[in-house]
Design a protein around this motif. Structure first.
Motif, PDB file in Angstrom:
ATOM      1  N   SER A  49      70.670   4.142  68.918  1.00 13.98           N
ATOM      2  CA  SER A  49      69.905   4.076  67.663  1.00 13.98           C
ATOM      3  C   SER A  49      69.956   5.401  66.915  1.00 13.98           C
ATOM      4  CB  SER A  49      68.457   3.661  67.926  1.00 13.98           C
ATOM      5  OG  SER A  49      67.738   4.691  68.557  1.00 13.98           O
ATOM      6  N   GLY A  50      70.682   6.374  67.458  1.00 13.61           N
ATOM      7  CA  GLY A  50      70.883   7.634  66.753  1.00 13.61           C
ATOM      8  C   GLY A  50      69.733   8.609  66.868  1.00 13.61           C
ATOM      9  N   GLN A  51      68.868   8.414  67.841  1.00 16.71           N
ATOM     10  CA  GLN A  51      67.735   9.327  68.053  1.00 16.71           C
ATOM     11  C   GLN A  51      68.263  10.699  68.461  1.00 16.71           C
ATOM     12  OE1 GLN A  51      64.530   7.630  70.337  1.00 16.71           O
ATOM     13  NE2 GLN A  51      64.126   9.575  71.298  1.00 16.71           N
ATOM     14  N   TRP A  52      67.575  11.755  68.012  1.00 17.05           N
ATOM     15  CA  TRP A  52      67.982  13.114  68.308  1.00 17.05           C
ATOM     16  C   TRP A  52      67.768  13.397  69.794  1.00 17.05           C
ATOM     17  CZ3 TRP A  52      71.056  16.415  66.286  1.00 17.05           C
ATOM     18  CH2 TRP A  52      71.076  17.718  66.771  1.00 17.05           C
ATOM     19  N   GLY A  53      68.838  13.585  70.515  1.00 15.27           N
ATOM     20  CA  GLY A  53      68.784  13.849  71.945  1.00 15.27           C
ATOM     21  C   GLY A  53      69.852  13.051  72.656  1.00 15.27           C
ATOM     22  N   VAL A  54      69.492  12.433  73.770  1.00 16.31           N
ATOM     23  CA  VAL A  54      70.447  11.718  74.622  1.00 16.31           C
ATOM     24  C   VAL A  54      71.298  10.731  73.819  1.00 16.31           C
ATOM     25  CG1 VAL A  54      70.612  10.005  76.489  1.00 16.31           C
ATOM     26  CG2 VAL A  54      69.164  12.028  76.766  1.00 16.31           C
ATOM     27  N   GLU A  82      67.726   6.175  56.610  1.00 22.45           N
ATOM     28  CA  GLU A  82      67.605   7.634  56.454  1.00 22.45           C
ATOM     29  C   GLU A  82      66.717   8.271  57.522  1.00 22.45           C
ATOM     30  OE1 GLU A  82      66.935   8.851  52.346  1.00 22.45           O
ATOM     31  OE2 GLU A  82      67.895   7.004  51.675  1.00 22.45           O
ATOM     32  N   GLN A  83      66.922   7.912  58.783  1.00 24.66           N
ATOM     33  CA  GLN A  83      66.074   8.450  59.843  1.00 24.66           C
ATOM     34  C   GLN A  83      66.222   9.960  59.994  1.00 24.66           C
ATOM     35  OE1 GLN A  83      66.550   6.992  63.804  1.00 24.66           O
ATOM     36  NE2 GLN A  83      68.679   7.614  63.978  1.00 24.66           N
ATOM     37  N   ASP A  84      67.283  10.523  59.460  1.00 25.74           N
ATOM     38  CA  ASP A  84      67.524  11.964  59.597  1.00 25.74           C
ATOM     39  C   ASP A  84      66.986  12.789  58.428  1.00 25.74           C
ATOM     40  OD1 ASP A  84      69.444  10.801  57.852  1.00 25.74           O
ATOM     41  OD2 ASP A  84      70.736  12.546  58.113  1.00 25.74           O
ATOM     42  N   ASN A  88      66.441  19.207  60.207  1.00 24.12           N
ATOM     43  CA  ASN A  88      67.021  20.378  59.550  1.00 24.12           C
ATOM     44  C   ASN A  88      68.511  20.130  59.268  1.00 24.12           C
ATOM     45  OD1 ASN A  88      68.592  21.115  61.852  1.00 24.12           O
ATOM     46  ND2 ASN A  88      66.917  22.344  62.674  1.00 24.12           N
ATOM     47  N   GLU A  89      69.088  20.986  58.432  1.00 24.99           N
ATOM     48  CA  GLU A  89      70.447  20.785  57.950  1.00 24.99           C
ATOM     49  C   GLU A  89      71.500  20.704  59.071  1.00 24.99           C
ATOM     50  OE1 GLU A  89      73.044  19.574  55.271  1.00 24.99           O
ATOM     51  OE2 GLU A  89      70.953  19.963  54.763  1.00 24.99           O
ATOM     52  N   PRO A  90      71.481  21.603  60.076  1.00 23.71           N
ATOM     53  CA  PRO A  90      72.494  21.486  61.131  1.00 23.71           C
ATOM     54  C   PRO A  90      72.391  20.158  61.900  1.00 23.71           C
ATOM     55  CG  PRO A  90      71.469  23.652  61.220  1.00 23.71           C
ATOM     56  CD  PRO A  90      70.702  22.832  60.216  1.00 23.71           C
ATOM     57  N   LYS A  91      71.176  19.689  62.152  1.00 23.75           N
ATOM     58  CA  LYS A  91      70.998  18.402  62.841  1.00 23.75           C
ATOM     59  C   LYS A  91      71.513  17.257  61.966  1.00 23.75           C
ATOM     60  CE  LYS A  91      66.981  19.454  65.731  1.00 23.75           C
ATOM     61  NZ  LYS A  91      65.560  19.147  65.933  1.00 23.75           N
ATOM     62  N   GLN A  92      71.208  17.338  60.672  1.00 17.72           N
ATOM     63  CA  GLN A  92      71.682  16.298  59.752  1.00 17.72           C
ATOM     64  C   GLN A  92      73.208  16.259  59.721  1.00 17.72           C
ATOM     65  OE1 GLN A  92      69.956  16.860  55.869  1.00 17.72           O
ATOM     66  NE2 GLN A  92      67.996  15.964  56.465  1.00 17.72           N
ATOM     67  N   GLU A  93      73.846  17.417  59.678  1.00 14.12           N
ATOM     68  CA  GLU A  93      75.315  17.469  59.639  1.00 14.12           C
ATOM     69  C   GLU A  93      75.903  16.859  60.908  1.00 14.12           C
ATOM     70  OE1 GLU A  93      76.890  21.371  58.720  1.00 14.12           O
ATOM     71  OE2 GLU A  93      75.469  21.596  57.075  1.00 14.12           O
TER      72      GLU A  93
END
Length: 184
Positions: A49-54, A82-84, A88-93
């Protein structure tokens, strides 16, 4: 098993705040190991699902595996649009780089964040549309994956053969130990 869902801890739950953290590589190697074994059983799709992490690290692992297994497909199915947007910008990229290379991208709800119900709907949808779950989760460290584990266990108890494959801290430690040269 044609479609496997990969989920696990958020980066913050693991104390990972840098994209250069060595734990990320260990998680990716553990996920790759499980996926390669499932390819022999007919695995076609990996869903996150694109969650930040695993989840994003698993998606990156799939993209790396596609070099040797071009038939392997990656689907990113987010809980909302648009979950992101608040990342911050580096995570979005990083996120957008992965999503742009996914074979399929969609959202369960067709709106931006509206409430926690969207995460519940995402979980139900993903479990319904997968044959199994690879879950990076350790019983000794509760966190957000606990709820998915409980739901997947209920599915596994029903006829139909839903599979729950867990990657624990011991599994990750074994991979880390393999990486260390033996000086003794």
């Amino acid at each position: 098993m044609n479609r496997v869902l990969v989920m696990g801890y958020k980066a913050s739950e693991l104390g990972i705040f840098s994209m250069k953290h060595p734990g990320i590589e260990m998680i990716k190697k553990a996920v790759k190991k499980r996926l390669i074994s499932l390819l022999d059983e007919g695995l076609e799709w990996v869903i996150v699902s694109g969650q930040w992490g695993v989840e994003l690290w698993a998606a990156e692992a799939v993209l790396e595996l596609q070099k040797d297994y071009p038939e392997l497909q990656l689907a990113v199915i987010t809980p909302f649009l648009e979950q992101d947007e608040k990342w911050n910008e580096p995570k979005q990229e990083y996120y957008r780089g992965i999503v742009s290379r996914a074979n399929y991208m969609n959202s369960v709800t067709k709106s931006k964040y509206d409430g926690p119900w969207q995460f519940k709907e995402k979980n139900k949808f993903l479990l319904r549309n997968s044959d199994g779950l690879i879950l990076v989760y350790d019983e000794d460290m509760e966190g957000s994956p606990k709820f998915m584990k409980e739901q997947a266990q209920r599915l596994a108890e029903q006829p139909g053969g839903y599979r729950l494959i867990q990657i624990t801290a011991a599994d990750l430690q074994a991979i880390a130990d393999e990486e260390q040269p033996d000086y003794w």
